[in-house]
Design an enzyme around this catalytic site. Structure first.
Site, short mmCIF file in Angstrom:
data_model
loop_
_atom_site.label_atom_id
_atom_site.label_comp_id
_atom_site.label_asym_id
_atom_site.label_seq_id
_atom_site.Cartn_x
_atom_site.Cartn_y
_atom_site.Cartn_z
N LYS A 50 0.83 -1.21 0.00
CA LYS A 50 0.00 0.00 0.00
C LYS A 50 0.86 1.26 0.00
O LYS A 50 2.05 1.20 0.32
CB LYS A 50 -0.94 -0.03 1.21
CG LYS A 50 -0.23 -0.06 2.54
CD LYS A 50 -1.15 -0.54 3.67
CE LYS A 50 -0.43 -0.47 4.99
NZ LYS A 50 -1.17 -1.17 6.05
N ARG A 147 -11.27 -0.71 14.12
CA ARG A 147 -11.04 0.01 12.87
C ARG A 147 -11.85 -0.71 11.80
O ARG A 147 -13.05 -0.57 11.77
CB ARG A 147 -9.53 0.05 12.57
CG ARG A 147 -9.16 1.05 11.51
CD ARG A 147 -7.65 1.20 11.33
NE ARG A 147 -6.99 -0.02 10.87
CZ ARG A 147 -5.73 -0.09 10.45
NH1 ARG A 147 -4.98 1.00 10.44
NH2 ARG A 147 -5.20 -1.22 10.03
N TYR A 269 14.55 30.25 10.69
CA TYR A 269 13.32 30.94 11.10
C TYR A 269 13.17 30.94 12.62
O TYR A 269 13.52 29.98 13.30
CB TYR A 269 12.10 30.23 10.51
CG TYR A 269 11.93 30.43 9.03
CD1 TYR A 269 11.88 31.70 8.46
CD2 TYR A 269 11.80 29.33 8.19
CE1 TYR A 269 11.71 31.86 7.09
CE2 TYR A 269 11.63 29.48 6.82
CZ TYR A 269 11.58 30.75 6.27
OH TYR A 269 11.41 30.91 4.93
N MET A 328 11.15 24.70 4.25
CA MET A 328 10.47 23.94 3.19
C MET A 328 11.44 23.19 2.29
O MET A 328 11.23 22.03 1.96
CB MET A 328 9.59 24.88 2.35
CG MET A 328 8.74 24.13 1.34
SD MET A 328 7.81 25.20 0.26
CE MET A 328 6.60 25.90 1.38
C1 PLP Z 1 -0.32 -2.10 6.73
C2 PLP Z 1 -0.86 -3.40 7.10
C3 PLP Z 1 -0.02 -4.53 7.25
C4 PLP Z 1 1.48 -4.43 7.22
O1 PLP Z 1 1.91 -3.96 8.47
P1 PLP Z 1 3.45 -3.75 8.83
O2 PLP Z 1 3.42 -3.33 10.26
O3 PLP Z 1 3.94 -2.67 7.95
O4 PLP Z 1 4.15 -5.02 8.59
C5 PLP Z 1 -0.60 -5.75 7.48
N1 PLP Z 1 -1.96 -5.87 7.59
C6 PLP Z 1 -2.78 -4.81 7.47
C7 PLP Z 1 -4.25 -5.00 7.62
C8 PLP Z 1 -2.27 -3.54 7.23
O5 PLP Z 1 -3.09 -2.50 7.16
#
Ligand code: PLP
Length: 389
Positions: A50, A147, A269, A328
């Site tokens: 992802k 979640r 800054y 920046m």
């Molecule tokens: C992002 C995610 C993972 C991977 O998690 P890591 O801690 O990066 O290994 C696995 N399962 C789900 C549902 C996730 O959202």
């Protein structure tokens, strides 16, 4: 090739037009996947891709992980899945956000597996497949994150519901751990017990619980499929233990100029850094627009009041601290302790990589390596070092 051209190629680490660069070691990525695969024992090992493969680049990461042996992939959205499909034509792609009304076409056209997380998503999925023979799905069960996912009670009821449509046959039942980065946390065991309870109702269907940190919790947590993400990209999955993964990403920035300033003068800054000594300052072409977070500043951000020091860079064999506020596009580094003349305009300074662990940089800004990686901006020149076959 004339001599002049060869010389220019030779000089590439210093000369050239890049102002900041990422070097992404695909060999280390493949090696990290194989290592997590070994740690997963008898379970199959997926790869989580992802957010553009945690910022490192979806295409190169997916190609490398498929070549290393991964066949199951997880992305967050159907759009990410559609981008991934042509890169891994034979892979199985799970979409963690599930299916919502209007997104169905992306799933069918790209052969994506929705991870269904609510009764509502289930209804949308069932309606979408009503006039199709079949389409695979996965089922997410919430065991403590609050979640995504059906409650354990709802999932168990669904599994045993005589009115459940025969066409609803998930290929995977999964849940996600909230505290696996802290192996001693009691939540791990609680979630494991709940997940076992829920999966018992889905006899014969593959189960998946462990992210990277979950894999380190041991065999009980592996089930049929593990889902590492951050560990593949070299991040530290488990808190307070040495990170066994190989670094994958090196971030470097160009030094634009070196200047001398006197004790008592101020920097950046807010004039929040007051120099305690005559100081040589290197100005690097990196800032918060590149994901070099403002909270990494040496002074003048609220986090610094908690006693943490700011980030350091690595230059000519030595760590050099950030001073003053990160801006920046630019950051100040104190290079006074390097030999005079060692630092020159045009040099690259390492921000994280083999000499500065990404998790240490993340800690200096009060965040985690996941956020640093996924915040890397678009201005870096990306240089992929291919895995050896
Ligand atoms: C992002 C995610 C993972 C991977 O998690 P890591 O801690 O990066 O290994 C696995 N399962 C789900 C549902 C996730 O959202």
């Amino acid at each position: 090739m004339n001599k002049n051209h060869l010389d220019r190629r030779h000089a590439l680490p210093i000369a050239g037009e890049d102002h900041a660069r990422l070097t992404i070691d695909l060999g280390a990525l493949a090696s990290n996947w194989r290592s997590m695969s070994r740690r997963s024992g008898a379970a199959r090992t997926a790869a989580v891709l992802k957010a553009n493969a945690y910022g490192i680049g979806l295409e190169s990461a997916a190609r490398t992980l498929f070549a290393a042996g991964a066949r199951d992939f997880f992305v967050a959205s159907p759009a990410e899945g559609a981008t991934l499909r042509p890169i891994v034509p034979d892979g199985r792609i799970f979409v963690l956000s599930g299916m919502w009304a209007g997104s169905e076409r992306l799933f069918f056209e790209n052969d994506l597996v929705p991870v269904i997380s609510s009764e509502e998503q289930l209804a949308i999925f069932m309606a979408a497949i009503a006039d199709r023979s079949d389409h695979p799905c996965a089922l997410q069960i919430d065991t403590g994150m609050n979640r995504l996912g059906l409650t354990v009670a709802d999932a168990t009821a669904l599994a045993t519901d005589p009115a459940r449509p025969a066409s609803f046959s998930p290929v995977l039942v999964m849940s996600h751990l909230a505290c696996a980065d802290d192996p001693a946390h009691s939540m791990n065991r609680t979630q494991l017990d709940l997940f076992r309870l829920a999966t018992a109702a889905f006899d014969g269907i593959d189960a998946s619980l462990a992210n990277s940190a979950g894999i380190f919790l041991g065999e009980d947590y592996h089930f049929d499929l593990t889902r590492p993400g951050i560990s593949l990209y070299g991040g530290a999955a488990v808190n307070d233990v040495p990170n066994p993964m190989k670094p994958v990403v090196t971030a470097e920035a160009r030094i634009l100029l070196v200047r001398d300033a006197n004790a008592g003068e101020t920097v950046s800054y807010g004039a929040s850094a007051v120099l305690m000594r005559d100081t040589r300052i290197a100005i690097a072409a990196i800032g918060y627009a590149d994901g070099y977070l403002r909270s990494l500043s040496g002074t003048g951000v609220p986090l610094r009041q908690t006693g943490l020091s700011g980030a350091s860079g690595f230059l000519h064999g030595q760590r050099v601290p950030v001073i003053g506020r990160i801006t920046m596009d630019l950051s100040h580094f104190d290079v006074t302790d390097l030999p005079k003349g060692a630092v020159r305009a045009g040099d690259f300074i390492e921000l994280f990589g083999p000499n500065i662990a990404i998790e240490d940089v993340a800690r200096a800004s009060g965040t985690i390596d996941y956020e640093l990686l996924t915040s890397l901006g678009a201005r870096y020149h990306r240089n992929y070092v291919e895995a050896e076959r």
